[in-house]
Design an enzyme around this catalytic site. Structure first.
Site, PDB file in Angstrom:
ATOM      1  N   GLY A 135      23.818 -12.022  -3.235  1.00 14.28           N
ATOM      2  CA  GLY A 135      22.879 -12.566  -4.220  1.00 14.28           C
ATOM      3  C   GLY A 135      23.319 -13.850  -4.895  1.00 14.28           C
ATOM      4  O   GLY A 135      22.888 -14.134  -6.011  1.00 14.28           O
ATOM      5  N   ASN A 180      22.480 -16.873  -3.971  1.00  6.50           N
ATOM      6  CA  ASN A 180      21.275 -17.722  -4.078  1.00  6.50           C
ATOM      7  C   ASN A 180      20.338 -17.192  -5.163  1.00  6.50           C
ATOM      8  O   ASN A 180      19.726 -17.974  -5.886  1.00  6.50           O
ATOM      9  CB  ASN A 180      20.558 -17.806  -2.728  1.00  6.50           C
ATOM     10  CG  ASN A 180      21.196 -18.840  -1.830  1.00  6.50           C
ATOM     11  OD1 ASN A 180      21.064 -20.038  -2.064  1.00  6.50           O
ATOM     12  ND2 ASN A 180      21.936 -18.378  -0.828  1.00  6.50           N
ATOM     13  N   HIS A 195      17.954 -20.759   4.850  1.00  6.00           N
ATOM     14  CA  HIS A 195      18.739 -20.513   6.063  1.00  6.00           C
ATOM     15  C   HIS A 195      19.913 -21.492   6.098  1.00  6.00           C
ATOM     16  O   HIS A 195      19.729 -22.681   5.822  1.00  6.00           O
ATOM     17  CB  HIS A 195      17.852 -20.692   7.300  1.00  6.00           C
ATOM     18  CG  HIS A 195      18.586 -20.427   8.571  1.00  6.00           C
ATOM     19  ND1 HIS A 195      18.872 -19.141   9.001  1.00  6.00           N
ATOM     20  CD2 HIS A 195      19.131 -21.267   9.483  1.00  6.00           C
ATOM     21  CE1 HIS A 195      19.555 -19.216  10.137  1.00  6.00           C
ATOM     22  NE2 HIS A 195      19.722 -20.487  10.448  1.00  6.00           N
ATOM     23  N   ARG A 236       8.232   0.150  10.179  1.00  7.95           N
ATOM     24  CA  ARG A 236       8.233  -1.139   9.499  1.00  7.95           C
ATOM     25  C   ARG A 236       6.965  -1.325   8.658  1.00  7.95           C
ATOM     26  O   ARG A 236       7.014  -1.853   7.545  1.00  7.95           O
ATOM     27  CB  ARG A 236       8.348  -2.276  10.528  1.00  7.95           C
ATOM     28  CG  ARG A 236       8.691  -3.602   9.875  1.00  7.95           C
ATOM     29  CD  ARG A 236       8.613  -4.763  10.847  1.00  7.95           C
ATOM     30  NE  ARG A 236       9.452  -4.620  12.026  1.00  7.95           N
ATOM     31  CZ  ARG A 236      10.750  -4.854  12.047  1.00  7.95           C
ATOM     32  NH1 ARG A 236      11.379  -5.224  10.958  1.00  7.95           N
ATOM     33  NH2 ARG A 236      11.421  -4.726  13.171  1.00  7.95           N
ATOM     34  N   MET A 284      17.952  -9.117   4.635  1.00 10.82           N
ATOM     35  CA  MET A 284      18.366  -8.923   6.021  1.00 10.82           C
ATOM     36  C   MET A 284      17.446  -7.996   6.822  1.00 10.82           C
ATOM     37  O   MET A 284      17.893  -7.336   7.753  1.00 10.82           O
ATOM     38  CB  MET A 284      19.809  -8.400   6.073  1.00 10.82           C
ATOM     39  CG  MET A 284      20.821  -9.318   5.406  1.00 10.82           C
ATOM     40  SD  MET A 284      20.805 -10.989   6.092  1.00 10.82           S
ATOM     41  CE  MET A 284      21.677 -10.703   7.623  1.00 10.82           C
ATOM     42  N   ARG A 285      16.175  -7.937   6.478  1.00  7.35           N
ATOM     43  CA  ARG A 285      15.210  -7.155   7.248  1.00  7.35           C
ATOM     44  C   ARG A 285      14.157  -8.087   7.810  1.00  7.35           C
ATOM     45  O   ARG A 285      13.695  -8.999   7.099  1.00  7.35           O
ATOM     46  CB  ARG A 285      14.471  -6.117   6.370  1.00  7.35           C
ATOM     47  CG  ARG A 285      15.314  -5.038   5.789  1.00  7.35           C
ATOM     48  CD  ARG A 285      16.048  -4.216   6.786  1.00  7.35           C
ATOM     49  NE  ARG A 285      15.203  -3.452   7.697  1.00  7.35           N
ATOM     50  CZ  ARG A 285      15.681  -2.783   8.749  1.00  7.35           C
ATOM     51  NH1 ARG A 285      16.966  -2.809   9.037  1.00  7.35           N
ATOM     52  NH2 ARG A 285      14.873  -2.099   9.516  1.00  7.35           N
ATOM     53  N   ASP A 338      13.115 -17.635  11.208  1.00 11.26           N
ATOM     54  CA  ASP A 338      13.673 -18.950  10.873  1.00 11.26           C
ATOM     55  C   ASP A 338      12.795 -20.106  11.357  1.00 11.26           C
ATOM     56  O   ASP A 338      13.287 -21.184  11.692  1.00 11.26           O
ATOM     57  CB  ASP A 338      15.113 -19.086  11.407  1.00 11.26           C
ATOM     58  CG  ASP A 338      16.030 -18.046  10.777  1.00 11.26           C
ATOM     59  OD1 ASP A 338      15.778 -17.669   9.620  1.00 11.26           O
ATOM     60  OD2 ASP A 338      16.976 -17.603  11.445  1.00 11.26           O
TER      61      ASP A 338
HETATM   62  C1  GRF Z   1      22.948 -17.353   2.621  1.00 14.19           C
HETATM   63  O1  GRF Z   1      23.863 -18.068   3.403  1.00 14.19           O
HETATM   64  C2  GRF Z   1      21.537 -17.606   3.074  1.00 14.19           C
HETATM   65  O2  GRF Z   1      21.344 -18.896   3.571  1.00 14.19           O
HETATM   66  C3  GRF Z   1      21.358 -16.605   4.183  1.00 14.19           C
HETATM   67  O3  GRF Z   1      22.046 -15.464   3.739  1.00 14.19           O
HETATM   68  C4  GRF Z   1      23.077 -15.843   2.827  1.00 14.19           C
HETATM   69  C5  GRF Z   1      22.826 -15.077   1.564  1.00 14.19           C
HETATM   70  O4  GRF Z   1      23.839 -15.245   0.614  1.00 14.19           O
HETATM   71  N1  GRF Z   1      19.953 -16.383   4.448  1.00 14.19           N
HETATM   72  P1  GRF Z   1      23.640 -14.739  -0.876  1.00 14.19           P
HETATM   73  O5  GRF Z   1      23.288 -13.246  -0.800  1.00 14.19           O
HETATM   74  O6  GRF Z   1      22.503 -15.522  -1.472  1.00 14.19           O
HETATM   75  O7  GRF Z   1      24.928 -14.979  -1.572  1.00 14.19           O
END
Ligand code: GRF
Length: 217
Positions: free
Chosen positions: A14, A16, A111, A67, A92-93, A147
């Site tokens: 988390g 980001n 990404h 899903r 991640m899903r 992506d």
């Molecule tokens: C980041 O590198 C993002 O670009 C990718 O997954 C990672 C997530 O990192 N989609 P965080 O959970 O935000 O630290």
């Protein structure tokens, strides 16, 4: 003006999400985080949201038969929070096509590469193996194909001699933490229009050469 209501979907660390929380902490920022959803109960990002007093929900994909029913539960939670924009931040899903279409041009992702190069996982390892001189990060609208989608913000990061995947990831991540709030701000200010598969930003001016948005024609 009312701030754009955002839901952030996470699965892990988390960082980001934290960058978005920090940006939204400024009352002048045009977006607010209404909800954080994690599909993983012990995701570190949940604690970040709780510290910022943001409502959280855990929607564990393992508790759903398929899903479509998982996506439906996500959609319900987003609706209940009156979500206007979904930000995927290390979620991640894979989401089903129907869900993605329902949130078309209202869902963005970050990404860690310069898309359309190096889609998928293990990006930094593959960048190094390919001998690419530049990599970076991309914030883009989400489309059914992984992506893919109109690019809102990209930041370039040089690959340096002696880089390994961890070192490169760290420098790209630092740029992610600036690119994601920038993309969110541009969208929340109503400056982003999607035309076909291209996102155009009005009033982009002359951005710094490593943080480029698509100017409008
Ligand atoms: C980041 O590198 C993002 O670009 C990718 O997954 C990672 C997530 O990192 N989609 P965080 O959970 O935000 O630290």
């Amino acid at each position: 003006m009312a701030r754009l209501r955002v839901a952030v979907l996470i699965s892990g660390r988390g960082s980001n999400l934290q960058a978005l929380i920090d940006a939204c902490a400024d009352p002048a920022f045009p977006a607010e985080i209404a909800l954080v959803i994690s599909n993983v109960a012990d995701a570190q990002g949940l604690a970040r949201a709780e510290r910022a007093r943001i409502p959280t929900r855990v929607i564990d994909h393992k508790l759903f038969p398929d899903r479509a029913s998982f996506d439906a539960a996500l959609d319900r939670a987003l609706g209940e929070a009156r979500t206007e924009l979904v930000c995927l931040a290390g979620f991640m899903r894979l989401l089903g096509d129907a869900f993605v279409e329902r949130w078309r041009d209202r869902m963005i992702n970050i990404h860690p590469s310069l898309l359309p190069a190096f889609k998928g996982l293990k990006t930094h390892e593959r960048v190094l193996a390919a001998g690419a001189r530049f990599t970076g990060c991309t914030v883009h609208f989400v489309r059914p194909a992984m992506d893919e989608g109109p690019i809102v913000v990209q930041t370039a990061v040089a690959v340096l001699p002696g880089d390994d995947a961890a070192r490169l990831a760290e420098r790209v991540l630092a740029e992610e933490h600036k690119a994601y709030p920038l993309a969110l701000r541009l969208i929340a200010e109503g400056r982003v229009t999607v035309t076909g598969e291209r996102a155009e930003i009005s009033g982009a001016g002359a951005p710094a050469p490593t943080a480029l948005t698509n100017p409008s024609r």
